[in-house]
Design a protein around this motif. Structure first.
Motif, PDB file in Angstrom:
ATOM      1  N   ARG A 284       0.814  -1.212   0.000  1.00  0.00           N
ATOM      2  CA  ARG A 284       0.000   0.000   0.000  1.00  0.00           C
ATOM      3  C   ARG A 284       0.849   1.265   0.000  1.00  0.00           C
ATOM      4  O   ARG A 284       0.530   2.230  -0.711  1.00  0.00           O
ATOM      5  CB  ARG A 284      -0.926  -0.008   1.212  1.00  0.00           C
ATOM      6  CG  ARG A 284      -1.950   1.122   1.185  1.00  0.00           C
ATOM      7  CD  ARG A 284      -2.881   1.090   2.375  1.00  0.00           C
ATOM      8  NE  ARG A 284      -3.602  -0.179   2.485  1.00  0.00           N
ATOM      9  CZ  ARG A 284      -4.544  -0.406   3.392  1.00  0.00           C
ATOM     10  NH1 ARG A 284      -4.883   0.536   4.256  1.00  0.00           N
ATOM     11  NH2 ARG A 284      -5.150  -1.597   3.442  1.00  0.00           N
ATOM     12  N   GLN A 285       1.932   1.307   0.764  1.00  0.00           N
ATOM     13  CA  GLN A 285       2.756   2.501   0.828  1.00  0.00           C
ATOM     14  C   GLN A 285       3.433   2.777  -0.514  1.00  0.00           C
ATOM     15  O   GLN A 285       3.477   3.916  -0.977  1.00  0.00           O
ATOM     16  CB  GLN A 285       3.813   2.356   1.931  1.00  0.00           C
ATOM     17  CG  GLN A 285       4.672   3.598   2.135  1.00  0.00           C
ATOM     18  CD  GLN A 285       3.862   4.839   2.495  1.00  0.00           C
ATOM     19  OE1 GLN A 285       2.821   4.741   3.157  1.00  0.00           O
ATOM     20  NE2 GLN A 285       4.314   6.001   2.055  1.00  0.00           N
ATOM     21  N   ALA A 286       3.957   1.720  -1.139  1.00  0.00           N
ATOM     22  CA  ALA A 286       4.578   1.911  -2.457  1.00  0.00           C
ATOM     23  C   ALA A 286       3.545   2.371  -3.478  1.00  0.00           C
ATOM     24  O   ALA A 286       3.831   3.207  -4.349  1.00  0.00           O
ATOM     25  CB  ALA A 286       5.234   0.605  -2.915  1.00  0.00           C
ATOM     26  N   ALA A 287       2.328   1.818  -3.386  1.00  0.00           N
ATOM     27  CA  ALA A 287       1.267   2.235  -4.303  1.00  0.00           C
ATOM     28  C   ALA A 287       0.939   3.705  -4.103  1.00  0.00           C
ATOM     29  O   ALA A 287       0.746   4.455  -5.072  1.00  0.00           O
ATOM     30  CB  ALA A 287       0.026   1.381  -4.088  1.00  0.00           C
ATOM     31  N   ARG A 288       0.869   4.155  -2.844  1.00  0.00           N
ATOM     32  CA  ARG A 288       0.581   5.562  -2.553  1.00  0.00           C
ATOM     33  C   ARG A 288       1.662   6.462  -3.129  1.00  0.00           C
ATOM     34  O   ARG A 288       1.371   7.470  -3.780  1.00  0.00           O
ATOM     35  CB  ARG A 288       0.460   5.770  -1.054  1.00  0.00           C
ATOM     36  CG  ARG A 288       0.388   7.249  -0.650  1.00  0.00           C
ATOM     37  CD  ARG A 288       0.433   7.409   0.845  1.00  0.00           C
ATOM     38  NE  ARG A 288      -0.826   6.964   1.407  1.00  0.00           N
ATOM     39  CZ  ARG A 288      -1.927   7.737   1.444  1.00  0.00           C
ATOM     40  NH1 ARG A 288      -1.887   8.965   0.923  1.00  0.00           N
ATOM     41  NH2 ARG A 288      -3.028   7.299   1.976  1.00  0.00           N
ATOM     42  N   GLU A 289       2.914   6.128  -2.903  1.00  0.00           N
ATOM     43  CA  GLU A 289       4.026   6.964  -3.374  1.00  0.00           C
ATOM     44  C   GLU A 289       4.021   7.046  -4.901  1.00  0.00           C
ATOM     45  O   GLU A 289       4.307   8.100  -5.480  1.00  0.00           O
ATOM     46  CB  GLU A 289       5.343   6.384  -2.872  1.00  0.00           C
ATOM     47  CG  GLU A 289       5.514   6.503  -1.358  1.00  0.00           C
ATOM     48  CD  GLU A 289       6.776   5.797  -0.873  1.00  0.00           C
ATOM     49  OE1 GLU A 289       7.458   5.174  -1.730  1.00  0.00           O
ATOM     50  OE2 GLU A 289       7.064   5.863   0.320  1.00  0.00           O
ATOM     51  N   THR A 290       3.697   5.957  -5.558  1.00  0.00           N
ATOM     52  CA  THR A 290       3.651   5.959  -7.026  1.00  0.00           C
ATOM     53  C   THR A 290       2.492   6.804  -7.535  1.00  0.00           C
ATOM     54  O   THR A 290       2.645   7.588  -8.486  1.00  0.00           O
ATOM     55  CB  THR A 290       3.516   4.527  -7.562  1.00  0.00           C
ATOM     56  OG1 THR A 290       4.579   3.733  -7.045  1.00  0.00           O
ATOM     57  CG2 THR A 290       3.545   4.506  -9.081  1.00  0.00           C
ATOM     58  N   LEU A 291       1.331   6.665  -6.902  1.00  0.00           N
ATOM     59  CA  LEU A 291       0.148   7.406  -7.340  1.00  0.00           C
ATOM     60  C   LEU A 291       0.308   8.897  -7.110  1.00  0.00           C
ATOM     61  O   LEU A 291      -0.093   9.715  -7.946  1.00  0.00           O
ATOM     62  CB  LEU A 291      -1.089   6.881  -6.619  1.00  0.00           C
ATOM     63  CG  LEU A 291      -2.429   7.502  -7.005  1.00  0.00           C
ATOM     64  CD1 LEU A 291      -2.675   7.349  -8.498  1.00  0.00           C
ATOM     65  CD2 LEU A 291      -3.563   6.868  -6.222  1.00  0.00           C
TER      66      LEU A 291
END
Length: 491
Positions: A284-291
């Motif tokens: 989830r954290q990596a997804a947030r940073e990418t988005l």
């Protein structure tokens, strides 16, 4: 723009004298023609200043001679005196005045070639000025294209250059930008033409539409392999050569910008697909940073901190249009568009997605159960109807009793002959529609958008490849279970 006859007569060194037709001196002079023929009109195109000494002209023929010139659309008649005639014959003056044809007296001291040279120099100067205007306009359009929001800036600049309106459309015909007086009416008028240009088999072409109060040009952006959009311009006056040059320049700049836009959107879609994969993997954290790295992504990522979400699986379409409509997150997935929407906002988003196609809706799930929600949405989409919610699927409870891994393996083995049959991946979807419509040919064909005879051919091929009788209820049940099995994620 050609010089007027008034400007030619005003040249002092030529010492020309107007004898008739003073009210018609604003006619353009596009060439000078010298002729002593009784009827020179077969050798004229119109808008010429015809020069003659009247060597073969009889006074009684003056009216017929003038009538022929007027019928051909000449700009005026120059009569040289001092050779065959010491003065302009009064019969010719009377005939020209009656017909409204400008008649100019050319003195013996002024050679006809001097008039031809003078007009030629004026035409060259006008052409040079037109080219200068065109280059200046091209420069202004290019500078506009380099600004932030370049496409909108080009459209605004183009509308000013042509003193009318301009509009830019994407490949579907949706308006991206429209500027200028009469833009709303112009956009409405050209929508039907865009439909013709987008029709299957229609080669991209430029359309020119002329009416009593407006002149319109519609151009596709791109080539015959892929049209990336369209633009249209309209003005009250017909477009001059400079105007066409300006429009073509704008078209080239907009085509380049639209191609860059297409590439940018494709990159954004790839990033969104990566975000969805990260979420499915629990990152989830990596997804947030990418988005958050995407424009507007920080606000979009808010759905990750809220309560339950609803997963929507939609027919192929423009994920950005759905994203712009209402809150949530969209991404391409296989050949679908997946939307993750807060439960409270799901209703309006479902309506928006269903306007242009079908949509499957999952139960509300936590983000940690995103895989389950994605599977439910895809199963719902595979059923009949424009909007299907997973809890409403008949028999979905039975499938939950089967081990997902075993069910996926069963489905992959049973349907493998269809998926491996050359490039005919449409056999699976045709079978799905046929079973969903309980074997009704017309309903299934209409759902697929094909002729029922085409569907019959596909079903015969399915039966041959599977070695099964599609009229057997047990076979239909097995195939329906296989089609409803959880779909594996993209590799």
């Amino acid at each position: 723009m050609a010089p007027t006859l008034r400007r030619v007569v005003a040249l002092a060194p030529l010492r020309l004298r107007v004898r008739a037709g003073k009210d018609a001196l604003e006619r353009p002079v596009r060439w000078v023609a010298v002729s002593e023929l009784e009827d020179p009109t077969p050798f004229l195109e119109g808008d010429e200043l015809v020069l003659t000494t009247g060597m073969r002209l009889q006074p009684r023929d003056a009216r017929a001679y003038v009538s022929r010139l007027v019928g051909r659309g000449v700009a005026g008649l120059g009569f040289g005196v001092g050779l065959g005639h010491e003065s302009v014959p009064p019969e010719l003056v009377e005939a020209a005045a009656g017909a409204g044809l400008p008649l100019v007296e050319v003195p013996r001291e002024t050679p006809f070639i001097s008039i031809g040279k003078a007009v030629s120099e004026m035409l060259a100067a006008e052409r040079y000025e037109e080219l200068g205007d065109a280059f200046a306009a091209q420069g202004r359009l290019t500078r506009a294209a380099l600004r932030a929001g370049g496409m909108a800036a080009v459209v605004r600049r183009l509308a000013k250059e042509i003193h009318g309106w301009a509009a830019l459309f994407d490949e579907t015909g949706s308006v991206l930008h429209a500027v200028g007086d009469g833009a709303d009416e112009g956009v409405a008028a050209v929508r039907g033409e865009l439909g013709r240009l987008r029709a299957p088999g229609g080669a991209p072409a430029t359309l020119a539409l002329s009416g009593p109060h407006e002149n319109v040009i519609v151009q596709p952006l791109g080539d015959q392999r892929r049209v990336s959009g369209f633009f249209a311009v309209g003005a009250r006056r017909p477009f001059s050569p400079v105007g066409h040059t300006v429009v073509n320049t704008a078209g080239s700049l907009l085509a380049l910008s639209m191609e860059h836009r297409r590439e940018r959107l494709a990159a954004v879609r790839r990033v969104r697909a990566a975000v969805l994969r990260l979420l499915l993997a629990g990152e989830r954290q990596a997804a947030r940073e990418t988005l958050v790295a995407l424009p507007g992504g920080r606000a979009e990522a808010a759905f990750m901190e809220g309560g339950p979400i609803v997963v929507l699986a939609c027919d192929p379409g423009d994920a950005e249009e759905l994203q712009d409509a209402l809150p949530g997150f969209t991404a391409p997935w296989d050949e679908l568009v997946i939307a993750l929407v807060p439960e409270a906002a799901a209703g309006p988003v479902i309506e928006t997605a269903a306007r242009d196609g079908r949509v499957g809706v999952s139960e509300p799930v936590d983000l940690s159960s995103l895989g389950t929600g994605l599977d439910q949405a895809q199963r719902a989409l595979a059923s009949a109807g424009p909007v299907m919610r997973f809890p409403d699927l008949a028999g979905q409870g039975l499938l939950t009793l089967v081990d997902p891994g075993l069910l996926s393996g069963f489905a992959a083995s049973l349907l493998a002959p269809l998926r491996e049959y050359g490039s005919r991946a449409d056999l699976v979807e045709s079978l799905r529609a046929y079973l969903a419509c309980n074997g009704h040919w017309d309903a299934a064909a209409q759902r697929l958008g094909i002729h029922r005879h085409t569907l019959r051919y596909r079903m015969r091929r399915v039966a041959e490849l599977l070695g099964r009788d599609l009229d057997d209820p047990a076979v239909r049940a097995e195939l329906w279970v296989a089609l409803a099995a959880p779909a594996p994620g993209p590799r």
